[in-house]
Motif scaffolding. Sequence first.
Motif, PDB file in Angstrom:
ATOM      1  N   GLN A   1       0.796  -1.216   0.000  1.00 23.71           N
ATOM      2  CA  GLN A   1       0.000   0.000   0.000  1.00 23.71           C
ATOM      3  C   GLN A   1       0.830   1.268   0.000  1.00 23.71           C
ATOM      4  N   TYR A   2       2.146   1.157   0.130  1.00 26.85           N
ATOM      5  CA  TYR A   2       3.008   2.324   0.172  1.00 26.85           C
ATOM      6  C   TYR A   2       4.219   2.099  -0.723  1.00 26.85           C
ATOM      7  N   TYR A   3       4.906   3.183  -0.999  1.00 31.45           N
ATOM      8  CA  TYR A   3       6.254   3.110  -1.545  1.00 31.45           C
ATOM      9  C   TYR A   3       7.093   4.213  -0.890  1.00 31.45           C
ATOM     10  N   VAL A   4       8.376   3.939  -0.742  1.00 31.73           N
ATOM     11  CA  VAL A   4       9.286   4.880  -0.086  1.00 31.73           C
ATOM     12  C   VAL A   4       9.698   5.930  -1.108  1.00 31.73           C
ATOM     13  N   ALA A   5       9.190   7.137  -0.955  1.00 29.88           N
ATOM     14  CA  ALA A   5       9.502   8.209  -1.896  1.00 29.88           C
ATOM     15  C   ALA A   5      10.872   8.808  -1.647  1.00 29.88           C
ATOM     16  N   ASP A   6      11.288   8.869  -0.381  1.00 28.79           N
ATOM     17  CA  ASP A   6      12.566   9.503  -0.069  1.00 28.79           C
ATOM     18  C   ASP A   6      12.977   9.103   1.346  1.00 28.79           C
ATOM     19  N   THR A   7      14.249   9.293   1.641  1.00 29.62           N
ATOM     20  CA  THR A   7      14.782   9.075   2.989  1.00 29.62           C
ATOM     21  C   THR A   7      15.596  10.292   3.401  1.00 29.62           C
ATOM     22  N   ARG A   8      15.578  10.577   4.685  1.00 25.49           N
ATOM     23  CA  ARG A   8      16.314  11.730   5.215  1.00 25.49           C
ATOM     24  C   ARG A   8      17.082  11.300   6.459  1.00 25.49           C
ATOM     25  N   LEU A   9      18.324  11.712   6.528  1.00 24.68           N
ATOM     26  CA  LEU A   9      19.175  11.437   7.684  1.00 24.68           C
ATOM     27  C   LEU A   9      19.388  12.741   8.441  1.00 24.68           C
ATOM     28  N   THR A  10      18.969  12.775   9.674  1.00 21.30           N
ATOM     29  CA  THR A  10      19.015  14.003  10.463  1.00 21.30           C
ATOM     30  C   THR A  10      19.568  13.702  11.849  1.00 21.30           C
ATOM     31  N   ARG A  11      19.690  14.757  12.637  1.00 19.83           N
ATOM     32  CA  ARG A  11      20.071  14.643  14.034  1.00 19.83           C
ATOM     33  C   ARG A  11      18.867  14.949  14.904  1.00 19.83           C
ATOM     34  N   CYS A  12      18.831  14.310  16.068  1.00 20.09           N
ATOM     35  CA  CYS A  12      17.703  14.490  16.997  1.00 20.09           C
ATOM     36  C   CYS A  12      18.227  14.516  18.432  1.00 20.09           C
TER      37      CYS A  12
ATOM     38  N   PHE B   1       6.766   7.703   3.388  1.00 19.70           N
ATOM     39  CA  PHE B   1       5.888   6.699   2.789  1.00 19.70           C
ATOM     40  C   PHE B   1       4.747   7.406   2.068  1.00 19.70           C
ATOM     41  N   VAL B   2       4.597   7.132   0.780  1.00 21.75           N
ATOM     42  CA  VAL B   2       3.494   7.667  -0.011  1.00 21.75           C
ATOM     43  C   VAL B   2       2.519   6.534  -0.287  1.00 21.75           C
ATOM     44  N   ARG B   3       1.247   6.786  -0.011  1.00 16.25           N
ATOM     45  CA  ARG B   3       0.238   5.747  -0.127  1.00 16.25           C
ATOM     46  C   ARG B   3      -0.142   5.514  -1.588  1.00 16.25           C
ATOM     47  N   LEU B   4      -0.317   4.244  -1.944  1.00 14.15           N
ATOM     48  CA  LEU B   4      -0.795   3.874  -3.273  1.00 14.15           C
ATOM     49  C   LEU B   4      -2.324   3.874  -3.268  1.00 14.15           C
ATOM     50  N   LEU B   5      -2.939   4.469  -4.306  1.00 13.42           N
ATOM     51  CA  LEU B   5      -4.373   4.707  -4.312  1.00 13.42           C
ATOM     52  C   LEU B   5      -5.183   3.611  -4.991  1.00 13.42           C
ATOM     53  N   GLY B   6      -4.546   2.573  -5.520  1.00 18.20           N
ATOM     54  CA  GLY B   6      -5.277   1.561  -6.271  1.00 18.20           C
ATOM     55  C   GLY B   6      -6.405   0.927  -5.482  1.00 18.20           C
ATOM     56  N   TYR B   7      -6.133   0.532  -4.258  1.00 19.00           N
ATOM     57  CA  TYR B   7      -7.150  -0.129  -3.433  1.00 19.00           C
ATOM     58  C   TYR B   7      -8.321   0.807  -3.148  1.00 19.00           C
ATOM     59  N   TYR B   8      -8.037   2.049  -2.862  1.00 16.04           N
ATOM     60  CA  TYR B   8      -9.086   2.996  -2.488  1.00 16.04           C
ATOM     61  C   TYR B   8      -9.907   3.429  -3.699  1.00 16.04           C
ATOM     62  N   TRP B   9      -9.290   3.482  -4.864  1.00 17.09           N
ATOM     63  CA  TRP B   9     -10.062   3.769  -6.070  1.00 17.09           C
ATOM     64  C   TRP B   9     -11.090   2.664  -6.315  1.00 17.09           C
ATOM     65  N   ILE B  10     -10.649   1.426  -6.195  1.00 18.08           N
ATOM     66  CA  ILE B  10     -11.532   0.298  -6.498  1.00 18.08           C
ATOM     67  C   ILE B  10     -12.603   0.126  -5.425  1.00 18.08           C
ATOM     68  N   SER B  11     -12.257   0.354  -4.169  1.00 20.29           N
ATOM     69  CA  SER B  11     -13.176   0.042  -3.067  1.00 20.29           C
ATOM     70  C   SER B  11     -14.075   1.205  -2.672  1.00 20.29           C
TER      71      SER B  11
END
Length: 461
Positions: free
Chosen positions: A240-251, A269-279
């Motif tokens: 249901q997701y794909y990793v669009a980007d990663t960020r390395l930071t300090r905390c 994480f960006v959500r894939l809309l296929g399931y929600y379009w169909i359902s």
Amino acid sequence: MPLSPIVVNTYYLLSLSLVVSAQPNPQQYDRRTAIPLTTTDYERHIHSQKSSKLSHRIIQRNVTGDTSQIVDDLLVGYDRRMRPNFNGEPVIVSVDMFISRIDNIAEVTMDFDSTFFLRQAWNDPRLIHNKSVINIPPSGFLLDKIWVPDLFFFNEKKSYFHDITTDNVLVRFGANGDVLYSMRISVKVSCAMDFSRFPMDRQYCGMQLESYGYTTEELIFLWKSQIPLQLPEHIKRMQQYYVADTRLTRCDKIYYTGNFSCIEVNFIFVRLLGYYWISYFIPTLLLVILSWVSFWINPMASPARVALGVTIVLTVTTQAISVHSILPKVSYITAIDIWMLACLMFVVGSLLEYSVVHHLICLEEHGTIGLFQVMRRLTARKSVGKGFYQEQTELQTLNSNTSSTLERDPERQKIAKRRQLHGLVVDRWSRLLFPMAFLLFNIVYWSSSMTGDTRHHNDDM
């Protein structure tokens, strides 16, 4: 005294064996020249092979013994309770990760699972050894004998080490005192998700790696300067997701006990809309379009238009309720709530439109004065206490009188026909206005939803 036959035979066999042993063995050859070897040459050849193997084993034993001795010497007087550079500069620990799995992104519990190789590298001057030794073999058995950083995952819910078929832990030493500590670990990490744009949302989920006991004056975590994070392409795309980007930071964290070093890796994480379009989206879209069919149905067919409108309203309501079963109970409105609410309003609007049309057409039968008279007389009869059947009889009499009045009055007939035409005009305009309004809503809705997440993620948190 004559010898016994047994003694004579034994003496004969011994003599024969000596003669045969003095002859060259035709089955013994030199492997390099293929020349038959004598017994003396063969024994010398076997002896040389055994000597070479023995010398090789002795060399290996000496190297192994030297390496073992060096390791034992390094650990003599080594106190694993004390960090390197004790009472000196802080230990710099460089960290890198190789992600091997990301899955189970759960909206209800707001967490996700990940398996990765976590590698930490630092320098311990107490482990500097003879550079003539090529390498100290990597092992996890020395882990309990040397100092290691006290790293932990700040937002971890559950974690465990892998031990099949052996402990997935590696410790490697360098001649200059460099230590590489690698482990394979699985972690369930919490994530503060925001569903205001659901299902066109993107979630910023991360893992925070922090020192538990050492402050920034004693230990500092840094991301490795070269390739700090490895994420294969086949890992980036999930169900249901794909990793669009990663960020390395300090905390880095500040507590009343001191400042503690912390580094963080964030996954977008960006959500894939296929399931929600169909359902959800396509079914509700078709239901709204289906509600417009009532504009082409004869206004006098009240059962058909009312049943169609009520059925569609109930179906859209059920869809709107079911979408919340996959989400936590949030107190704010989401993007899919706006869609469901708009679809419900369009469906209810088509049902209310028919009520207006039906009211205008019914004025033809009763007339304005007749309707007022009906309501006034029904109210008066109820106050007197007459029965229901008597009221119905009077209503039918009033309707017949009103109809006969309309037939005798041409002016009222014109007004009734004009009102009936008004009802039909409402249907005709609804055939155009409802689709145009819904199209305009879709343009505004999808343009605002697909432009991306406008939330600002703080990289220095």
